[in-house]
Enzyme design. Structure first.
Site, PDB file in Angstrom:
ATOM      1  N   LYS A  22       0.835  -1.214   0.000  1.00 26.46           N
ATOM      2  CA  LYS A  22       0.000   0.000   0.000  1.00 26.46           C
ATOM      3  C   LYS A  22       0.864   1.255   0.000  1.00 26.46           C
ATOM      4  O   LYS A  22       0.665   2.168  -0.789  1.00 26.46           O
ATOM      5  CB  LYS A  22      -0.898   0.001   1.241  1.00 26.46           C
ATOM      6  CG  LYS A  22      -1.547   1.344   1.532  1.00 26.46           C
ATOM      7  CD  LYS A  22      -2.474   1.278   2.717  1.00 26.46           C
ATOM      8  CE  LYS A  22      -1.839   1.652   4.029  1.00 26.46           C
ATOM      9  NZ  LYS A  22      -1.656   3.099   4.254  1.00 26.46           N
ATOM     10  N   ASN A  23       1.839   1.290   0.898  1.00 24.83           N
ATOM     11  CA  ASN A  23       2.613   2.522   1.042  1.00 24.83           C
ATOM     12  C   ASN A  23       3.590   2.750  -0.105  1.00 24.83           C
ATOM     13  O   ASN A  23       4.175   3.818  -0.225  1.00 24.83           O
ATOM     14  CB  ASN A  23       3.358   2.532   2.384  1.00 24.83           C
ATOM     15  CG  ASN A  23       2.405   2.764   3.543  1.00 24.83           C
ATOM     16  OD1 ASN A  23       1.222   3.046   3.331  1.00 24.83           O
ATOM     17  ND2 ASN A  23       2.904   2.639   4.751  1.00 24.83           N
ATOM     18  N   CYS A 153      -5.207  13.167  13.789  1.00 27.00           N
ATOM     19  CA  CYS A 153      -5.929  11.919  13.537  1.00 27.00           C
ATOM     20  C   CYS A 153      -5.700  11.015  14.733  1.00 27.00           C
ATOM     21  O   CYS A 153      -4.999  11.390  15.663  1.00 27.00           O
ATOM     22  CB  CYS A 153      -5.469  11.247  12.250  1.00 27.00           C
ATOM     23  SG  CYS A 153      -3.789  10.669  12.298  1.00 27.00           S
ATOM     24  N   ARG A 158      -0.067  14.890  12.723  1.00 27.39           N
ATOM     25  CA  ARG A 158       0.815  14.491  11.624  1.00 27.39           C
ATOM     26  C   ARG A 158       1.179  15.735  10.834  1.00 27.39           C
ATOM     27  O   ARG A 158       0.560  16.058   9.826  1.00 27.39           O
ATOM     28  CB  ARG A 158       0.146  13.422  10.768  1.00 27.39           C
ATOM     29  CG  ARG A 158      -0.026  12.155  11.587  1.00 27.39           C
ATOM     30  CD  ARG A 158      -0.571  11.018  10.829  1.00 27.39           C
ATOM     31  NE  ARG A 158       0.305  10.507   9.812  1.00 27.39           N
ATOM     32  CZ  ARG A 158       0.002   9.432   9.087  1.00 27.39           C
ATOM     33  NH1 ARG A 158      -1.122   8.798   9.312  1.00 27.39           N
ATOM     34  NH2 ARG A 158       0.825   8.999   8.163  1.00 27.39           N
ATOM     35  N   PRO A 159       2.217  16.462  11.308  1.00 25.03           N
ATOM     36  CA  PRO A 159       2.583  17.720  10.660  1.00 25.03           C
ATOM     37  C   PRO A 159       3.144  17.495   9.262  1.00 25.03           C
ATOM     38  O   PRO A 159       3.573  16.393   8.925  1.00 25.03           O
ATOM     39  CB  PRO A 159       3.661  18.291  11.588  1.00 25.03           C
ATOM     40  CG  PRO A 159       4.183  17.139  12.359  1.00 25.03           C
ATOM     41  CD  PRO A 159       3.096  16.113  12.414  1.00 25.03           C
ATOM     42  N   ASP A 161       5.255  20.111   7.996  1.00 30.39           N
ATOM     43  CA  ASP A 161       6.230  21.210   7.887  1.00 30.39           C
ATOM     44  C   ASP A 161       7.438  20.834   7.027  1.00 30.39           C
ATOM     45  O   ASP A 161       7.970  21.673   6.287  1.00 30.39           O
ATOM     46  CB  ASP A 161       6.689  21.648   9.285  1.00 30.39           C
ATOM     47  CG  ASP A 161       7.207  20.480  10.115  1.00 30.39           C
ATOM     48  OD1 ASP A 161       6.488  19.463  10.207  1.00 30.39           O
ATOM     49  OD2 ASP A 161       8.321  20.569  10.654  1.00 30.39           O
ATOM     50  N   ASP A 344       4.330   0.972  12.082  1.00 30.40           N
ATOM     51  CA  ASP A 344       3.130   0.321  11.542  1.00 30.40           C
ATOM     52  C   ASP A 344       2.961  -1.122  12.031  1.00 30.40           C
ATOM     53  O   ASP A 344       1.960  -1.772  11.702  1.00 30.40           O
ATOM     54  CB  ASP A 344       3.154   0.336  10.004  1.00 30.40           C
ATOM     55  CG  ASP A 344       2.827   1.705   9.445  1.00 30.40           C
ATOM     56  OD1 ASP A 344       2.387   2.579  10.216  1.00 30.40           O
ATOM     57  OD2 ASP A 344       3.013   1.910   8.229  1.00 30.40           O
ATOM     58  N   VAL A 366       8.073   7.455  16.951  1.00 27.83           N
ATOM     59  CA  VAL A 366       7.710   7.964  15.618  1.00 27.83           C
ATOM     60  C   VAL A 366       6.302   8.569  15.675  1.00 27.83           C
ATOM     61  O   VAL A 366       6.082   9.718  15.285  1.00 27.83           O
ATOM     62  CB  VAL A 366       7.805   6.851  14.550  1.00 27.83           C
ATOM     63  CG1 VAL A 366       7.395   7.382  13.186  1.00 27.83           C
ATOM     64  CG2 VAL A 366       9.230   6.293  14.489  1.00 27.83           C
ATOM     65  N   ARG A 436      -8.554  -0.725   4.734  1.00 26.36           N
ATOM     66  CA  ARG A 436      -7.735   0.362   4.170  1.00 26.36           C
ATOM     67  C   ARG A 436      -6.335  -0.144   3.859  1.00 26.36           C
ATOM     68  O   ARG A 436      -5.641   0.417   3.016  1.00 26.36           O
ATOM     69  CB  ARG A 436      -7.652   1.520   5.156  1.00 26.36           C
ATOM     70  CG  ARG A 436      -8.979   2.206   5.341  1.00 26.36           C
ATOM     71  CD  ARG A 436      -8.811   3.495   6.059  1.00 26.36           C
ATOM     72  NE  ARG A 436      -7.835   4.342   5.378  1.00 26.36           N
ATOM     73  CZ  ARG A 436      -7.294   5.417   5.896  1.00 26.36           C
ATOM     74  NH1 ARG A 436      -7.642   5.791   7.104  1.00 26.36           N
ATOM     75  NH2 ARG A 436      -6.430   6.131   5.215  1.00 26.36           N
TER      76      ARG A 436
HETATM   77  C1  UD1 Z   1       4.321   6.982   6.300  1.00 27.23           C
HETATM   78  C2  UD1 Z   1       3.401   5.794   6.141  1.00 27.23           C
HETATM   79  C3  UD1 Z   1       2.814   5.395   7.490  1.00 27.23           C
HETATM   80  C4  UD1 Z   1       3.934   5.153   8.496  1.00 27.23           C
HETATM   81  C5  UD1 Z   1       4.891   6.339   8.542  1.00 27.23           C
HETATM   82  C6  UD1 Z   1       6.119   6.083   9.401  1.00 27.23           C
HETATM   83  C7  UD1 Z   1       2.523   6.064   3.906  1.00 27.23           C
HETATM   84  C8  UD1 Z   1       1.328   6.315   3.033  1.00 27.23           C
HETATM   85  N1  UD1 Z   1       2.324   6.161   5.231  1.00 27.23           N
HETATM   86  O1  UD1 Z   1       3.544   8.081   6.793  1.00 27.23           O
HETATM   87  O2  UD1 Z   1       2.058   4.203   7.307  1.00 27.23           O
HETATM   88  O3  UD1 Z   1       3.370   4.978   9.780  1.00 27.23           O
HETATM   89  O4  UD1 Z   1       5.363   6.651   7.212  1.00 27.23           O
HETATM   90  O5  UD1 Z   1       6.800   4.958   8.946  1.00 27.23           O
HETATM   91  O6  UD1 Z   1       3.578   5.753   3.429  1.00 27.23           O
HETATM   92  N2  UD1 Z   1       6.876  14.589  10.646  1.00 27.23           N
HETATM   93  C9  UD1 Z   1       7.145  15.905  10.910  1.00 27.23           C
HETATM   94  N3  UD1 Z   1       7.016  16.818   9.897  1.00 27.23           N
HETATM   95  C10 UD1 Z   1       6.646  16.449   8.628  1.00 27.23           C
HETATM   96  C11 UD1 Z   1       6.394  15.096   8.368  1.00 27.23           C
HETATM   97  C12 UD1 Z   1       6.515  14.174   9.393  1.00 27.23           C
HETATM   98  O7  UD1 Z   1       7.483  16.265  12.040  1.00 27.23           O
HETATM   99  O8  UD1 Z   1       6.552  17.325   7.763  1.00 27.23           O
HETATM  100  C13 UD1 Z   1       6.995  13.580  11.724  1.00 27.23           C
HETATM  101  C14 UD1 Z   1       5.702  12.809  11.963  1.00 27.23           C
HETATM  102  O9  UD1 Z   1       4.838  13.497  12.831  1.00 27.23           O
HETATM  103  C15 UD1 Z   1       6.222  11.523  12.552  1.00 27.23           C
HETATM  104  C16 UD1 Z   1       7.557  11.326  11.837  1.00 27.23           C
HETATM  105  O10 UD1 Z   1       7.902  12.595  11.304  1.00 27.23           O
HETATM  106  O11 UD1 Z   1       6.468  11.720  13.935  1.00 27.23           O
HETATM  107  C17 UD1 Z   1       7.514  10.308  10.725  1.00 27.23           C
HETATM  108  O12 UD1 Z   1       6.401  10.590   9.894  1.00 27.23           O
HETATM  109  P1  UD1 Z   1       6.434  10.286   8.329  1.00 27.23           P
HETATM  110  O13 UD1 Z   1       7.548   9.384   8.012  1.00 27.23           O
HETATM  111  O14 UD1 Z   1       6.361  11.569   7.584  1.00 27.23           O
HETATM  112  O15 UD1 Z   1       5.036   9.525   8.132  1.00 27.23           O
HETATM  113  P2  UD1 Z   1       4.188   9.532   6.788  1.00 27.23           P
HETATM  114  O16 UD1 Z   1       5.117   9.673   5.652  1.00 27.23           O
HETATM  115  O17 UD1 Z   1       3.045  10.485   6.906  1.00 27.23           O
END
Ligand code: UD1
Length: 465
Positions: A22-23, A153, A158-159, A161, A344, A366, A436
């Site tokens: 999926k991812n 959520c 889930r920022p 930035d 996950d 995470v 999902r």
């Molecule tokens: C993806 C996966 C999700 C998995 C996650 C971590 C998909 C569709 N989803 O989500 O299933 O749980 O990786 O392996 O691939 N963060 C920030 N700023 C940002 C983005 C992220 O601070 O701009 C933080 C998040 O809050 C979190 C950490 O970074 O604490 C990792 O998140 P991230 O790897 O970005 O998760 P996703 O890519 O959304």
């Protein structure tokens, strides 16, 4: 009704398989925006989130179809015996699944032409947070994008930035207006971007910058890039489409911009989280299963923790063998970005450790708030105390069936796992969350000997959201 019923205890045994990741497929679908033409993606799982992404692309003017090209025997008058032709069936993926779907064998065709809209709506983003993946490709392809801001959520804030920082560094103007991220760029310019955040690397943030940089002028270097296999998958798809990317799978990804991309053909890797979920279910029940097509090398962190819990894990002729003891041993687990233990699989591991001998500590830095399943599991007799970012799990030899509710995808899987070793019937409300991320986990578990049934829950989108 949207209910999953599990009657335990059971010991899983037999052979199973996993579907496509999926991812991996979601960011690939989003990145197709960059490349006009007809793309074919194989091994696509029949999942609600794939349909969600197809809907978002449809709103932008991109049509995705499930395709099935099967040999069909045709009888013709005057001809001796049947002859075989290949008949291609197509079904609009934004409207759901075709009747003829065969789990584990999905293929999509994405037709990318002119982009007719630059907006991913609030409805789309609140339904699926991976919708953010269209932001960068839209800016790179048409110079502007409006994507609804993801809110909080059930697994915590889930920022985005880091996505925005990356786009700004490439020269885009990014503003937050009326709940939308509005980004525009007259031309993108490659640069060096440090993408590490307070909790390590970002998977979809890396995907955003890597795909946007493909059409930027000059070279982009992403430092502290995510190393997940799904990022490597996206890089491979983009390379097939003509991009120049190297270093994927390491902490430094280098993208040399090109003026345009073209259509591509790609086969998606097996889903490591689905494989891990099945492995956890086997160990939780003291069972023995063979997972046929899992990528053994994508799950070393899980194998390490399951071995520490007393399980026997081996790679046998390309398949993964998982055998649990009658009762698991307690062990500590901490999540990290890849190649560490995946967030996950954190909830599913709790489903194993609730029955362990001894006390385990599970820490998720995470997504530190990803423990909503704990109070639900305590209804089955589990002894879990949560102090964010950790949960202390005191193992018990007896769980019992009860009524519980699922609130997210992986938590739903964890409740199913715990229910398999609980005595009597567990009724999981809102079990549709499962669809999902899993094509049909209940049927897979049933095949392995579980007593499990679903009511009002199917792979159909309306039932599963
Ligand atoms: C993806 C996966 C999700 C998995 C996650 C971590 C998909 C569709 N989803 O989500 O299933 O749980 O990786 O392996 O691939 N963060 C920030 N700023 C940002 C983005 C992220 O601070 O701009 C933080 C998040 O809050 C979190 C950490 O970074 O604490 C990792 O998140 P991230 O790897 O970005 O998760 P996703 O890519 O959304």
């Amino acid at each position: 009704m949207n209910v999953i019923r599990v009657r335990g205890p059971v010991r899983l045994a037999g052979t199973t398989y996993v579907s496509g990741s999926k991812n991996a497929v979601l960011p690939i679908m989003a990145a197709s925006i960059l490349a006009p033409g007809t793309h074919y993606i194989e091994n696509v799982p029949f999942l609600v989130d794939v349909v969600n992404m197809a809907q978002i692309l449809h709103d932008l003017g991109i049509d995705t179809y499930w395709v099935d090209s099967k040999p069909v025997e045709i009888e013709e008058a005057g001809r001796l015996g049947p002859h075989v032709i290949r008949r291609t069936q197509r079904h609009p993926a934004w409207s759901g699944y075709p009747d003829w779907r065969t789990p584990g064998d999905g293929m999509i065709e994405i037709n990318v032409g002119d982009i007719v809209s630059d907006t991913a709506s609030y409805e789309a983003v609140s339904r699926m947070r991976a919708s953010i993946s269209v932001l960068g490709p839209l800016v790179a392809r048409v110079g502007h994008a409006r994507v609804s801001m993801p809110g909080g959520c059930v697994i915590g804030p889930r920022p985005v930035d880091l996505h925005l920082k990356g786009l700004r560094t490439l020269g885009a103007k990014v503003e937050l207006q009326g709940g939308f991220i509005e980004a525009s760029a007259a031309g993108l310019q490659g640069d060096r971007i440090y993408l590490g955040g307070p909790r390590g690397s970002t998977v979809l943030g890396t995907a955003t910058v890597m795909s946007t940089a493909c059409l930027a002028e000059g070279v982009t270097v992403i430092e502290h890039a995510a190393q997940e296999p799904e990022v490597v998958e996206l890089a491979t798809f983009l390379r097939n489409a003509g991009a120049r990317i190297s270093g994927d799978g390491t902490h430094r990804i280098i993208v040399e911009g090109v003026s345009s991309l073209h259509s591509a053909h790609h086969r998606v890797i097996p889903d490591r989280i689905e494989a891990g979920t099945l492995a956890c279910a086997a160990v939780a029940t003291g069972g023995e299963i063979l997972i046929e097509n899992a990528r053994f090398d994508h799950l070393f962190a899980l194998w390490d923790r399951l071995q520490s819990a007393g399980a026997f894990i081996d790679e046998v002729g390309g398949a993964t063998m998982v055998r649990g003891q009658k009762r698991p041993q307690a062990t500590d687990v901490s999540t990290f970005p890849y190649p560490g233990f995946p967030t996950d699989l954190q909830a599913q591991m709790a489903g194993v450790l609730v029955r362990a001998e001894g006390t385990s500590v599970i820490t998720d830095r995470v997504f530190p708030e990803r423990f909503w399943y704990a109070p639900e599991m305590t209804r089955l007799g589990a002894r879990i105390r949560v102090e964010i970012p950790s949960a202390t799990v005191q193992g018990t030899d007896r769980l019992w069936g009860a009524e519980v509710a699922a609130r997210d995808l992986r938590g739903a899987a964890a409740l199913v796992i715990a229910a398999l070793s609980a005595e009597g019937e567990t009724v999981i409300r809102d079990g549709g969350h499962l669809y999902r991320g899993y094509e049909d986990l209940p049927s897979q578990l049933k095949f392995l000997g579980a007593d499990i049934s679903v009511e009002g829950v199917s792979g159909d989108v309306e039932d599963s959201l």
